[in-house]
Design an enzyme around this catalytic site. Structure first.
Site, PDB file in Angstrom:
ATOM      1  N   LYS A  42       0.813  -0.968  -0.568  1.00  0.00           N
ATOM      2  CA  LYS A  42       0.211  -0.212  -0.288  1.00  0.00           C
ATOM      3  C   LYS A  42       0.661   1.202  -0.167  1.00  0.00           C
ATOM      4  CE  LYS A  42      -2.859  -2.121   3.362  1.00  0.00           C
ATOM      5  NZ  LYS A  42      -3.235  -2.429   4.858  1.00  0.00           N
ATOM      6  N   GLY A  43       2.193   1.551   0.369  1.00  0.00           N
ATOM      7  CA  GLY A  43       3.120   2.624   0.628  1.00  0.00           C
ATOM      8  C   GLY A  43       3.142   3.481  -0.228  1.00  0.00           C
ATOM      9  N   GLU A  98       7.500   2.098  -6.047  1.00  0.00           N
ATOM     10  CA  GLU A  98       7.436   1.887  -5.225  1.00  0.00           C
ATOM     11  C   GLU A  98       7.700   2.895  -3.853  1.00  0.00           C
ATOM     12  OE1 GLU A  98       6.575   0.438  -3.201  1.00  0.00           O
ATOM     13  OE2 GLU A  98       8.139  -1.859  -2.341  1.00  0.00           O
ATOM     14  N   ASP A  99       7.193   2.659  -2.837  1.00  0.00           N
ATOM     15  CA  ASP A  99       7.719   4.140  -1.463  1.00  0.00           C
ATOM     16  C   ASP A  99       9.338   3.862  -1.491  1.00  0.00           C
ATOM     17  OD1 ASP A  99       7.873   1.668  -0.593  1.00  0.00           O
ATOM     18  OD2 ASP A  99       5.979   2.086   1.153  1.00  0.00           O
ATOM     19  N   ASP A 102      14.903  -0.346   0.081  1.00  0.00           N
ATOM     20  CA  ASP A 102      15.388  -0.600   1.995  1.00  0.00           C
ATOM     21  C   ASP A 102      16.403  -1.456   1.795  1.00  0.00           C
ATOM     22  OD1 ASP A 102      16.255  -0.255   4.367  1.00  0.00           O
ATOM     23  OD2 ASP A 102      14.579  -1.362   5.643  1.00  0.00           O
ATOM     24  N   LYS A 130      17.026   3.907   0.555  1.00  0.00           N
ATOM     25  CA  LYS A 130      17.887   4.086   1.583  1.00  0.00           C
ATOM     26  C   LYS A 130      19.358   3.322   1.411  1.00  0.00           C
ATOM     27  CE  LYS A 130      15.226   2.858   5.510  1.00  0.00           C
ATOM     28  NZ  LYS A 130      14.540   2.539   6.626  1.00  0.00           N
ATOM     29  N   PHE A 151      14.315   5.110  10.859  1.00  0.00           N
ATOM     30  CA  PHE A 151      12.545   4.549  10.035  1.00  0.00           C
ATOM     31  C   PHE A 151      11.725   6.002   9.664  1.00  0.00           C
ATOM     32  CE2 PHE A 151       8.912   2.541  10.281  1.00  0.00           C
ATOM     33  CZ  PHE A 151       9.624   1.157   9.468  1.00  0.00           C
ATOM     34  N   ASP A 158       4.161   3.568   6.485  1.00  0.00           N
ATOM     35  CA  ASP A 158       3.523   2.908   7.935  1.00  0.00           C
ATOM     36  C   ASP A 158       4.575   2.229   8.684  1.00  0.00           C
ATOM     37  OD1 ASP A 158       3.799   0.811   6.232  1.00  0.00           O
ATOM     38  OD2 ASP A 158       2.559  -0.209   8.101  1.00  0.00           O
ATOM     39  N   ARG A 164       0.182   5.952   7.370  1.00  0.00           N
ATOM     40  CA  ARG A 164       0.027   6.667   6.227  1.00  0.00           C
ATOM     41  C   ARG A 164       0.131   7.820   5.676  1.00  0.00           C
ATOM     42  NH1 ARG A 164       1.576   1.980   3.824  1.00  0.00           N
ATOM     43  NH2 ARG A 164       0.861   0.113   4.538  1.00  0.00           N
TER      44      ARG A 164
HETATM   45  P1  IMP Z   1      12.873  -4.452   1.108  1.00  0.00           P
HETATM   46  O1  IMP Z   1      12.410  -5.369   0.647  1.00  0.00           O
HETATM   47  O2  IMP Z   1      13.357  -4.321   2.666  1.00  0.00           O
HETATM   48  O3  IMP Z   1      13.895  -2.801  -0.314  1.00  0.00           O
HETATM   49  O4  IMP Z   1      11.680  -2.733   1.918  1.00  0.00           O
HETATM   50  C1  IMP Z   1      10.780  -2.710   0.866  1.00  0.00           C
HETATM   51  C2  IMP Z   1       9.034  -1.628   1.438  1.00  0.00           C
HETATM   52  O5  IMP Z   1       9.842  -2.100   3.325  1.00  0.00           O
HETATM   53  C3  IMP Z   1       8.781  -1.184   1.354  1.00  0.00           C
HETATM   54  O6  IMP Z   1       8.289  -1.129   0.169  1.00  0.00           O
HETATM   55  C4  IMP Z   1       8.009  -0.637   2.455  1.00  0.00           C
HETATM   56  O7  IMP Z   1       7.079  -0.917   1.777  1.00  0.00           O
HETATM   57  C5  IMP Z   1       9.082  -1.491   3.640  1.00  0.00           C
HETATM   58  N1  IMP Z   1      10.129  -0.324   4.201  1.00  0.00           N
HETATM   59  C6  IMP Z   1      11.314  -0.084   4.450  1.00  0.00           C
HETATM   60  N2  IMP Z   1      11.764   0.782   4.983  1.00  0.00           N
HETATM   61  C7  IMP Z   1      10.747   1.858   5.629  1.00  0.00           C
HETATM   62  C8  IMP Z   1      11.320   2.802   6.222  1.00  0.00           C
HETATM   63  O8  IMP Z   1      11.587   3.523   6.343  1.00  0.00           O
HETATM   64  N3  IMP Z   1       9.394   3.287   6.633  1.00  0.00           N
HETATM   65  C9  IMP Z   1       8.701   2.532   6.168  1.00  0.00           C
HETATM   66  N4  IMP Z   1       8.255   1.299   5.399  1.00  0.00           N
HETATM   67  C10 IMP Z   1       9.510   1.015   5.203  1.00  0.00           C
HETATM   68 MG    MG Z   2       6.216  -0.745  -0.038  1.00  0.00          MG
END
Ligand code: IMP
Ligand code: MG
Length: 178
Positions: A42-43, A98-99, A102, A130, A151, A158, A164
């Site tokens: 949903k981000g 994508e939001d 990470d 990040k 974070f 969220d 959100r």
């Molecule tokens: P990844 O798979 O670790 O790259 O994470 C991706 C997902 O983790 C993103 O689509 C977000 O939904 C969530 N996420 C990662 N970092 C944050 C943050 O700082 N705040 C909120 N959601 C995050």
């Molecule tokens: Mg996400």
């Protein structure tokens, strides 16, 4: 400011200018294509809505829901498709929205997943990146803003399904999740 927010990282004005810049870049690159924008729910919801409004081209949209997080702040590394794309993407040009990236686990998985379904091309736009936390390499074509390892919540992002609806992006007070 919300009581759980330590500081505002990106205010509404800055979000607007980032979105305008990305919209212009994508408009230019996708001008003559019949393509599909795929939002990762949903981000990405507020970012995608603002991006769509800022773009001049017409295009189709779809959504996927994936999950790699429990209610914590660390990626588990496993990605599950909870809601799949609702049409054939064979031969289509896809832009995933994508939001935030990470660890990279989510987008690494989605990129390969959509390619395996026969997409002609798969590119990625993320509002935030990040890079310090990257575990898996992800080829990101469009990045809104590179941010430090904190974070963040708001503007679609969220923590445990909260925050959100904030119109800005803020750093969450660590005591909220520790
Ligand atoms: P990844 O798979 O670790 O790259 O994470 C991706 C997902 O983790 C993103 O689509 C977000 O939904 C969530 N996420 C990662 N970092 C944050 C943050 O700082 N705040 C909120 N959601 C995050
Ligand atoms: Mg996400």
């Amino acid at each position: 400011m919300h009581k759980d927010i330590e500081s505002v990282l990106v205010n509404e004005q800055e979000i607007e200018s980032i979105v305008k810049r990305l919209a212009a870049e994508i408009d230019r690159d996708y001008a003559d294509k019949d393509w599909l924008m795929v939002g990762v729910l949903k981000g990405s919801i507020l970012f995608m809505a603002d991006l769509m409004k800022a773009m001049k081209n017409d295009f189709k949209i779809d959504f996927v829901v994936v999950s790699s997080y429990a209610d914590g702040t660390e990626s588990t590394g496993r990605v599950n498709v909870i809601k799949d794309i609702s049409q054939s993407i064979v031969g289509k040009d896809i832009l995933i929205v994508e939001d935030i990236i990470d660890s990279g686990n989510t987008l690494h998985f989605l990129d390969q997943y959509l390619r395996a379904k026969g997409a002609a091309s798969v590119n990625l736009v993320t509002l935030f990146d990040k890079p310090d936390r990257r575990v898996k390499e992800v080829p990101v074509k469009y990045v809104g803003k590179v941010i430090p390892d904190a974070f963040i919540v708001g503007y679609g992002l969220d923590y445990a399904e909260k925050y959100r609806t904030l119109p800005y992006v803020g750093i969450l007070k660590p005591e909220v999740y520790s």
